[in-house]
Design a protein around this motif. Structure first.
Motif, PDB file in Angstrom:
ATOM      1  N   PRO A 235       0.825  -1.208   0.000  1.00  0.00           N
ATOM      2  CA  PRO A 235       0.000   0.000   0.000  1.00  0.00           C
ATOM      3  C   PRO A 235       0.860   1.259   0.000  1.00  0.00           C
ATOM      4  O   PRO A 235       2.006   1.251   0.465  1.00  0.00           O
ATOM      5  CB  PRO A 235      -0.801  -0.128   1.304  1.00  0.00           C
ATOM      6  N   GLU A 236       0.319   2.332  -0.519  1.00  0.00           N
ATOM      7  CA  GLU A 236       1.061   3.583  -0.590  1.00  0.00           C
ATOM      8  C   GLU A 236       1.457   4.045   0.817  1.00  0.00           C
ATOM      9  O   GLU A 236       0.659   4.022   1.735  1.00  0.00           O
ATOM     10  CB  GLU A 236       0.210   4.654  -1.262  1.00  0.00           C
ATOM     11  N   GLY A 237       2.686   4.440   0.950  1.00  0.00           N
ATOM     12  CA  GLY A 237       3.196   4.874   2.252  1.00  0.00           C
ATOM     13  C   GLY A 237       3.875   3.779   3.042  1.00  0.00           C
ATOM     14  O   GLY A 237       4.512   4.053   4.054  1.00  0.00           O
ATOM     15  N   SER A 238       3.757   2.525   2.569  1.00  0.00           N
ATOM     16  CA  SER A 238       4.397   1.414   3.273  1.00  0.00           C
ATOM     17  C   SER A 238       5.892   1.407   2.961  1.00  0.00           C
ATOM     18  O   SER A 238       6.339   1.925   1.937  1.00  0.00           O
ATOM     19  CB  SER A 238       3.784   0.081   2.850  1.00  0.00           C
ATOM     20  N   GLN A 239       6.655   0.812   3.835  1.00  0.00           N
ATOM     21  CA  GLN A 239       8.093   0.737   3.654  1.00  0.00           C
ATOM     22  C   GLN A 239       8.644  -0.475   4.376  1.00  0.00           C
ATOM     23  O   GLN A 239       7.959  -1.078   5.205  1.00  0.00           O
ATOM     24  CB  GLN A 239       8.772   2.003   4.190  1.00  0.00           C
TER      25      GLN A 239
END
Length: 258
Positions: A62-66
């Motif tokens: 998901p966007e923002g995951s790292q």
């Protein structure tokens, strides 16, 4: 004793054992230096290399995951380890060339004519196996992993654990793509025949899935993604072995017809 014209060059004079050991050390040093030079050239890009290897997973998160680092030294050691592995990976042709230069003087002409194409094709197949893992297996595998988990679980993979995971798969698929060479050699050396290997297809299929289970994560997807190509490559090895045996039998019949 008649001269067949198939005498290895080394028979002209046997070098003392110490000379062989000195040459072996020289070849090993050249291989190590080549790996070191490539590593030093790539080290400045170690983080970029790691990012490239991590992209198949990062693109599915998901966007923002790292990714995360659960150990103090992981941000340094993971890219360092990967860069060293890449250096070895890139240097494989040169390393094999050094091995070839060491053993070639003791080979017969027919063995030389066969060994060099086999070495080249082995390297190419290993590279193809690693590329297949990266471009085909990783997207399918990581899509399966990221989409089957509970909704309230956020995927935050440790960079060191991820590296160990993908290196294992790179190695597994690289080795698996060597199956045609192994099958071809079994047929060529007479250790097995095309007929006997063809009759063992059910056992080969079972063995491919067992190896896939042992060398990949414990899920059906990754196991099948390794087992199916392994079996197809086995069939490719049978095909080339059949063609070579047919050609050799034709060559043997030609003088009789003449």
């Amino acid at each position: 004793m008649s001269d067949t014209g198939d005498t290895p060059p080394s028979s002209q004079g046997h070098a003392p054992l110490i000379e062989h050991l000195v040459e072996l050390r020289s070849r090993l040093m050249r291989a190590v230096i080549a790996i070191l030079v490539i590593f030093l050239a790539l080290y400045a890009f170690s983080n970029d290399i790691y990012q490239f290897v991590a992209d198949p997973l990062m693109e599915l998160l998901p966007e923002g995951s790292q990714m995360i680092a659960t150990e103090v030294a992981s941000p340094f050691l993971a890219p360092f380890k990967l860069t060293l592995v890449v250096a070895v990976f890139v240097a494989i042709p040169f390393v094999l060339h050094q091995a070839w230069a060491f053993v070639a003087p003791g080979l017969y002409d027919k063995e030389k004519a066969l060994a060099l194409p086999l070495l080249a094709s082995s390297v190419l197949l290993f590279y193809l196996g690693a590329a297949f893992a990266y471009y085909v297996v990783f997207p399918l595998l990581f899509a399966f992993f990221t989409q089957t988990g509970p909704e309230n679980v956020q995927v935050m993979t440790d960079i060191n654990q991820y590296l160990n995971f993908v290196l294992k798969l790179f190695f597994a698929f690289g080795i698996a793509f060597e199956i045609p060479i192994a099958t071809f050699l079994l047929i060529l050396t007479g250790a097995a025949s095309v007929k006997s290997l063809s009759a063992k297809r059910p056992y080969v299929i079972l063995g491919c899935f067992v190896i896939g289970m042992l060398m990949t994560p414990p899920d059906v997807v990754s196991q099948s993604l390794l087992a199916v190509p392994m079996y197809l490559l086995y069939e490719v090895g049978l095909l080339f072995g059949r063609l070579v045996k047919r050609r050799s039998s034709d060559d043997e019949e030609a003088p009789d017809e003449a």
